[in-house]
Enzyme design. Structure first.
Site, mmCIF file in Angstrom:
data_model
loop_
_atom_site.group_PDB
_atom_site.id
_atom_site.type_symbol
_atom_site.label_atom_id
_atom_site.label_comp_id
_atom_site.label_asym_id
_atom_site.label_seq_id
_atom_site.Cartn_x
_atom_site.Cartn_y
_atom_site.Cartn_z
ATOM 1 N N GLU A 291 -2.446 -45.210 90.226
ATOM 2 C CA GLU A 291 -1.267 -45.463 89.378
ATOM 3 C C GLU A 291 -0.942 -44.279 88.479
ATOM 4 O OE1 GLU A 291 -1.180 -49.148 87.196
ATOM 5 O OE2 GLU A 291 -0.858 -50.290 89.024
ATOM 6 N N LYS B 187 6.178 -59.599 89.170
ATOM 7 C CA LYS B 187 6.250 -58.613 90.252
ATOM 8 C C LYS B 187 7.047 -59.283 91.364
ATOM 9 C CE LYS B 187 1.635 -56.578 89.513
ATOM 10 N NZ LYS B 187 0.196 -56.792 89.827
HETATM 11 P P1 PGA Z 1 -1.770 -53.964 92.024
HETATM 12 O O1 PGA Z 1 -2.193 -53.656 90.542
HETATM 13 O O2 PGA Z 1 -0.378 -53.547 92.233
HETATM 14 O O3 PGA Z 1 -2.771 -53.169 92.803
HETATM 15 O O4 PGA Z 1 -1.948 -55.458 92.215
HETATM 16 C C1 PGA Z 1 -1.371 -53.813 89.429
HETATM 17 C C2 PGA Z 1 -1.863 -54.890 88.535
HETATM 18 O O5 PGA Z 1 -2.896 -55.536 88.801
HETATM 19 O O6 PGA Z 1 -1.220 -55.154 87.532
HETATM 20 ZN ZN ZN Z 2 -2.695 -56.913 86.918
#
Ligand code: PGA
Ligand code: ZN
Length: 373
Positions: free
Chosen positions: A169, A293
């Site tokens: 990230e 998300k």
């Molecule tokens: P991921 O991580 O996109 O790998 O799920 C982001 C998060 O856990 O917030």
């Molecule tokens: Zn998370």
């Protein structure tokens, strides 16, 4: 909006993995993907034969649909309920349709919650996946971001021998363990008017009823984990704690929330942007905040419904990127349309596409605009 054309193509993401770009009426949507994915997420993979998926979705060409109708058609064409058939083509198409229609941008800007130091499944030495900062006193979105970039840069300069690079990230990887990292981090944001948050992503190190925290000598029971997290909240004055327990454990999330009404206790893997799982959380008093998300639930429409339920119930929605990303800026536009008070979108690498989109929107928005608190 009438769908004049719909195309799909294979592109690459920030992990160099293949993903899907959808093009609808000349506008684009790209699918992100997670590494620490929740058990209950919609599926987000590159379909084996993308041309077949494209043929299937091209049944929608010529139709005049709203976003809700389009997303509903996507689900019906997929037939599985969780995009097990069309995979990443689902969210890519839903984003492309939204981009090709329009956004109703409000004047309330989100605060950027930035992943400064990382570990866990995203790469790094800590069990805790993300050490985050949230600016608390800046007055504009660009100033908020400057607060976070200043912290990132200062940590890099202050700990040159302990910083080993960047993870999935774009967060710094350090040689320190969880508590040492927090101690190092704590010295920096205080003077920048920022507070610290964590994404524990605890499901990733939960096995056989115990939490395997790398800095602890023994594995922690759920009650020990509660004490461990509480100690971190008190010692480091945490403002935000995401996924502190396993993704099926509504009860422990509830216990922590009750003890810390002033802290944002946020469910990501716990809720997977699913309004039914959020309702279970509401019924149990688990968390007071949740991650949004869109690709976890599959479509823009369903993510919006979850945001609406969250707001009705005073849960703070935090719109979020994934660890596998593209330069798609849709979540930044959605943050303004849905007035999510916080956006979690990293601080460096490809994530700047989303941050710079918000800087441009800030600049283009007439006064009075609000830097949301
Ligand atoms: P991921 O991580 O996109 O790998 O799920 C982001 C998060 O856990 O917030
Ligand atoms: Zn998370």
């Amino acid at each position: 909006m009438k769908i004049e054309s719909l195309e799909l193509r294979e592109i690459i993401d920030s992990r160099t993995k293949p993903t899907v770009e959808a093009e609808i009426n000349g506008e684009y949507g790209k699918a992100p993907s997670g590494a620490s994915t929740g058990e209950h997420e919609a599926k987000c993979f590159l379909p084996e034969n993308l041309e077949d998926t494209e043929d299937l979705l091209q049944n929608l060409e010529g139709k005049d649909l709203t976003q809700e109708e389009f997303d509903d058609r996507l689900k019906k064409l997929d037939e599985t309920g969780d995009f097990s058939r069309i995979g990443a083509a689902g969210i890519a198409s839903s984003f492309a349709f939204k981009q090709a229609s329009s956004f109703e941008h409000s004047k309330k800007f989100p605060l950027p919650l930035s992943n400064i130091i990382g570990g866990g499944e995203h790469g790094g030495n800590t069990s805790i996946q993300e050490f985050l900062v949230l600016p608390v006193n800046a007055e504009t979105f660009p100033e908020d971001l400057k607060t976070n970039t200043a912290i990132y840069q200062e940590l890099k300069e202050k700990y040159p021998r302990k910083v080993q690079g960047m993870n999935d990230e774009g967060a710094l990887i350090t040689t320190m363990n969880d508590e040492k990292t927090l101690r190092a981090l704590k010295k920096v944001p205080d003077k920048h008017d920022a507070r610290i948050g964590l994404d524990v992503a605890a499901s990733e190190f939960y096995e056989d009823g115990k939490y395997n925290v790398s800095s602890m000598r023994q594995k922690l029971s759920p009650e020990d984990m509660l004490d461990f997290i509480q100690k971190l909240i008190d010692q480091f004055e945490l403002i935000y704690v995401e996924d502190p327990f396993d993704e099926e454990d509504f009860r422990m999330h509830s216990k922590l929330t009750k003890k810390n009404p002033e802290v944002m206790i946020c469910g990501d893997d716990l809720f997977t942007t699913d309004k039914e799982r959020l309702q279970e959380g509401i019924d149990n008093g688990s968390c007071n905040s949740l991650i949004i998300k869109p690709n976890q639930i599959g479509t823009v429409t369903e993510a919006k419904q979850t945001v609406e339920l969250a707001k009705e119930q005073d849960y703070t929605p935090v719109i979020s990127h994934r660890s596998g990303e593209t330069c798609d800026p849709t979540i930044s536009d959605l943050a303004l349309e849905w007035e999510t008070p916080i956006i979690k979108a990293g601080i460096s690498d490809i994530r700047i596409a989303k941050l710079n989109r918000l800087i441009r929107l800030w600049d283009q928005t007439e006064e009075p605009k609000i830097n949301k608190r």
